[in-house]
Design a protein around this motif. Structure first.
Motif, PDB file in Angstrom:
ATOM      1  N   SER A 198       0.853  -1.199   0.000  1.00 24.86           N
ATOM      2  CA  SER A 198       0.000   0.000   0.000  1.00 24.86           C
ATOM      3  C   SER A 198       0.879   1.236   0.000  1.00 24.86           C
ATOM      4  O   SER A 198       2.050   1.182   0.385  1.00 24.86           O
ATOM      5  CB  SER A 198      -0.917   0.017   1.229  1.00 24.86           C
ATOM      6  OG  SER A 198      -1.720  -1.143   1.280  1.00 24.86           O
ATOM      7  N   SER A 199       0.306   2.363  -0.422  1.00 21.24           N
ATOM      8  CA  SER A 199       1.062   3.606  -0.434  1.00 21.24           C
ATOM      9  C   SER A 199       1.325   4.075   0.994  1.00 21.24           C
ATOM     10  O   SER A 199       0.555   3.754   1.907  1.00 21.24           O
ATOM     11  CB  SER A 199       0.295   4.688  -1.191  1.00 21.24           C
ATOM     12  OG  SER A 199      -0.815   5.126  -0.423  1.00 21.24           O
ATOM     13  N   GLN A 213      -1.707   5.604   2.676  1.00 22.52           N
ATOM     14  CA  GLN A 213      -2.729   4.654   3.109  1.00 22.52           C
ATOM     15  C   GLN A 213      -2.359   4.001   4.436  1.00 22.52           C
ATOM     16  O   GLN A 213      -3.218   3.734   5.270  1.00 22.52           O
ATOM     17  CB  GLN A 213      -2.929   3.571   2.044  1.00 22.52           C
ATOM     18  CG  GLN A 213      -3.650   4.051   0.802  1.00 22.52           C
ATOM     19  CD  GLN A 213      -3.768   2.956  -0.229  1.00 22.52           C
ATOM     20  OE1 GLN A 213      -2.764   2.367  -0.657  1.00 22.52           O
ATOM     21  NE2 GLN A 213      -4.981   2.655  -0.628  1.00 22.52           N
ATOM     22  N   ASN A 221       9.388   1.803  -0.825  1.00 21.24           N
ATOM     23  CA  ASN A 221       8.106   2.476  -1.020  1.00 21.24           C
ATOM     24  C   ASN A 221       8.094   3.844  -0.337  1.00 21.24           C
ATOM     25  O   ASN A 221       7.596   4.833  -0.888  1.00 21.24           O
ATOM     26  CB  ASN A 221       6.986   1.595  -0.458  1.00 21.24           C
ATOM     27  CG  ASN A 221       5.738   1.621  -1.323  1.00 21.24           C
ATOM     28  OD1 ASN A 221       5.692   2.292  -2.350  1.00 21.24           O
ATOM     29  ND2 ASN A 221       4.724   0.890  -0.904  1.00 21.24           N
ATOM     30  N   HIS A 275       8.170   8.321  -1.754  1.00 17.45           N
ATOM     31  CA  HIS A 275       7.107   9.270  -1.385  1.00 17.45           C
ATOM     32  C   HIS A 275       7.540  10.712  -1.638  1.00 17.45           C
ATOM     33  O   HIS A 275       6.758  11.521  -2.151  1.00 17.45           O
ATOM     34  CB  HIS A 275       6.739   9.071   0.083  1.00 17.45           C
ATOM     35  CG  HIS A 275       5.737  10.048   0.605  1.00 17.45           C
ATOM     36  ND1 HIS A 275       4.422  10.062   0.187  1.00 17.45           N
ATOM     37  CD2 HIS A 275       5.852  11.063   1.506  1.00 17.45           C
ATOM     38  CE1 HIS A 275       3.774  11.022   0.804  1.00 17.45           C
ATOM     39  NE2 HIS A 275       4.613  11.658   1.604  1.00 17.45           N
TER      40      HIS A 275
END
Length: 690
Positions: free
Chosen positions: A426-427, A430, A469, A473
């Motif tokens: 998931s981001s 989230q 991840n 961002h």
């Protein structure tokens, strides 16, 4: 008086006399709760002041001191004829088992205690005494030394009490003791004859049915005992399947815990104890078998063979693992408990029951449930990520004033790994919410899991995936990741790991850091470190741009595309090509690995290398690398390149790229620019207008 006694290192006679009466069932729940705190604080204080045992197997001084303090009070109470005195002795010794089992065990093993227990049965105990006696025997049955001295009369009485149907509370308490005795006796010695499977299965079915009925009936006096019994029984795979298939029961079981949205205050001690039992049941239903390394698998095989003994029919492979505990069955059970509301129970536990044991169990549940990607979105919806963040903040992985990295416990690693699984799929928004601060705070626990000597290879792999991840961002996030203590060095080490997935994850993380962190960019261009060190790092990235694993090649060549913007990198690559004759070959293979003369010359080094086709992502990265490389070289270096045979293959590959990407400007532009630079440097392409 209780509050006052907590502050002292020893009890006064009147304080002790009051304390031992605080655990009887007629006392208020708040009084019993405070009494547990006082007793726990006193026991801890005694142990902190006591020295460790001098010899292995010797009773430690702390245990001796505590047993000498409490035995003179417990023993006379149990020897009394008056019912109230007996209840005080039974309830206090049960409480001591829960607070300091070592001291309670020493007292319980005294011969006078065993005689008193038999006398209580001979006198025909009342309902209240019977329940308290069953609770004490249940506590004692959980410890090997105590199991060995429980009188046979007590064991027979427990079985009789379990069979009766008049008193549900007694039946539940006796059933737990019976479960602990049967399970414990089997585990105590391999020489103990085991019951036939069908006999044990019938006994378990009867116990499970009893416990489930008590939970559904919501009998306040026995529901906690019923949940504890199911926590013990649900270790068995057959029981796991039976509980998981009964969705109505699971829904009812989870409903006994106050819903997190409706709960405004911390849970009572009763609810906390009940909640812990429910969590253990959930964990037993969804826990995966440990994944053993090749070495651990061999050790386990030898252990099974040794256990089989000479003449045993056990094969060299040992008995087959329980099929009901394979990944497929565990995954199905996990989805069922999630569907019945288990995640709400877990988040409620973390939010309102501030206990290390509950936090550790909740972490393990979320980790095992998150193994199934289908559950990860539901974990986020239930507030599972917030629960894990809270657990991590309460652990040794939380920020502190010390610069020294803490040693992570198994519980710490479970929580961090569970959060990493969510952050992988998931981001960051989230998982951590829109607040950038929460995203930045997650860097520390993930970097600790990556660099800790306590973590295994899978945990390091997942830490890198999560950090990749996060670093994508924003530039600030990438900078936070790159500045974590020891992280970059660890990632560079894992870029050389033999495991393909780990090497890929490390390379992908480094690619993101190079694109987002000025500090890491300088580390590889030679402006932030010595040119020689930067050159060796470039050499590694170049080699990774030529491995068989395409995702690794994409990451490594993407990093090279970023780095070749720096003139220092172009010069270093030029020197590497002069030394090893590899740069132009690798760049050419990114564009087209089938060009004659490039692959053929390397067949001796890798004869089994499969025939490859050009990957669009590699082509794009390749033309950017070439354009940047040629554009940042001086005129003299370019002319020297024109003289190399490898340049002919490079030009052929560029021409082919231009022909096949006439509508793709992102590829066409750098490819054409590269050819233009070569032509201006004097290179002649047959049939190409100059």
């Amino acid at each position: 008086m209780l509050a006052k006694s907590k502050e002292h290192q020893s009890f006064l006679p009147d304080e002790l006399s009051y304390l031992i009466t605080a655990f009887v069932p007629t006392q208020e729940a708040s009084t019993r709760s405070k009494a547990y705190l006082v007793l726990s604080a006193y026991c801890q204080g005694v142990r902190q002041k006591s020295l460790p045992a001098k010899e292995e197997g010797q009773t430690d001084p702390g245990t001796l001191s505590l047993s000498k303090t409490f035995a003179p009070i417990v023993v006379p109470h149990l020897a009394e004829i008056k019912e109230q005195d007996v209840i005080i002795g039974l309830s206090f010794l049960s409480a001591l088992f829960q607070v300091d089992w070592q001291a309670a065990s020493v007292i319980f093993q005294q011969e006078s205690i065993q005689e008193s227990l038999k006398d209580i049965l001979d006198l025909g105990p009342s309902d209240v005494v019977s329940v308290e006696l069953a609770h004490l025997l249940s506590q004692a049955a959980g410890h090997k030394a105590c199991r060995a001295v429980i009188p046979i009369e007590c064991v027979e009485w427990l079985h009789k009490s379990f069979r009766q149907t008049k008193d549900k509370s007694l039946r539940a308490a006796a059933a737990i003791a019976v479960v602990k005795l049967s399970r414990g006796n089997k585990a105590d010695s391999a020489e103990v004859a085991e019951q036939p499977e069908e006999v044990q299965s019938r006994a378990d079915d009867e116990l499970v049915g009893l416990m489930k009925g008590l939970v559904v009936d919501e009998d306040r006096g026995s529901i906690a005992d019923a949940v504890e019994g199911l926590a013990y029984l649900s270790v068995d795979s057959i029981v796991k399947e039976a509980l998981a298939d009964d969705s109505a029961f699971l829904t009812h079981l989870f409903s006994v815990v106050p819903h997190r949205k409706n709960q405004q205050t911390p849970l009572s001690d009763l609810h906390s104890s009940l909640l812990y039992g429910v969590l253990i049941i959930i964990l037993n239903l969804c826990v995966h078998r440990p994944r053993l390394s090749a070495e651990d698998s061999e050790i386990e095989k030898l252990r099974r063979m040794a256990k089989g003994g000479k003449g045993s029919s056990t094969s060299a492979q040992g008995p087959a693992p329980d099929a009901l505990d394979d990944d497929e069955h565990v995954q199905k059970r996990g989805r069922k408990v999630v569907q019945c509301g288990a995640l709400d129970v877990v988040t409620t536990a973390v939010r309102f029951a501030d206990s290390e044991g509950i936090r550790a169990t909740a972490s393990k549940i979320l980790l095992n449930v998150a193994e199934d990607k289908e559950n990860r979105g539901k974990i986020l919806q239930s507030g599972g990520a917030k629960a894990l963040i809270y657990i991590i903040r309460k652990s040794s992985a939380s920020p502190s004033g010390s610069e020294r990295s803490p040693e992570l416990t198994t519980s710490d690693l479970d929580a961090i790994q569970a959060l990493a699984k969510l952050a992988i799929t998931s981001s960051p928004v989230q998982v951590f919410g829109p607040d950038s601060g929460a995203i930045y705070d997650s860097v520390r626990p993930f970097s600790l899991m990556l660099t800790s000597s306590s973590s295994n290879l899978l945990q390091r792999f997942e830490a890198m995936m999560a950090l990749t991840n996060i670093s994508s961002h924003s530039e600030e996030a990438a900078a936070r990741v790159s500045s974590a203590q020891g992280l970059v060095e660890k990632v560079e080490f894992l870029m050389l790991e033999n495991n393909t997935l780990v090497r890929r994850a490390a390379t992908e993380l480094m690619c993101n850091l190079l694109a987002g962190s000025e500090e890491i960019f300088e580390r590889y261009t030679g402006t932030g470190s010595s040119a020689g060190t930067a050159k060796s790092k470039l050499h590694i990235l170049l080699a990774l741009s030529d491995v068989e694993d395409t995702p690794t090649r994409l990451a490594a060549s993407g990093a090279m595309a970023t780095l070749t913007n720096a003139p220092e990198v172009a010069r270093a690559l030029y020197e590497l090509d002069n030394e090893h004759h590899r740069v132009l070959r690798i760049f050419t293979q990114l564009l087209d690995p089938t060009i004659s003369g490039v692959v053929e010359e390397e067949q001796d080094a890798d004869e089994d290398r499969p025939e490859e086709t050009a990957d669009p992502g590699l082509v794009h990265r390749g033309v950017v690398c070439i354009c940047n490389f040629l554009g940042n070289l001086d005129a003299e270096a370019r002319k020297a390149l024109v003289e190399k045979a490898e340049t002919q293959f490079l030009c052929t590959a560029l021409v082919n790229v231009i022909k096949s990407n006439s509508q793709n400007a992102t590829v066409l532009r750098p490819a054409a620019e590269s050819l233009k630079i070569l032509l201006e440097s004097g290179f002649k392409i047959p049939g190409f207008m100059q």
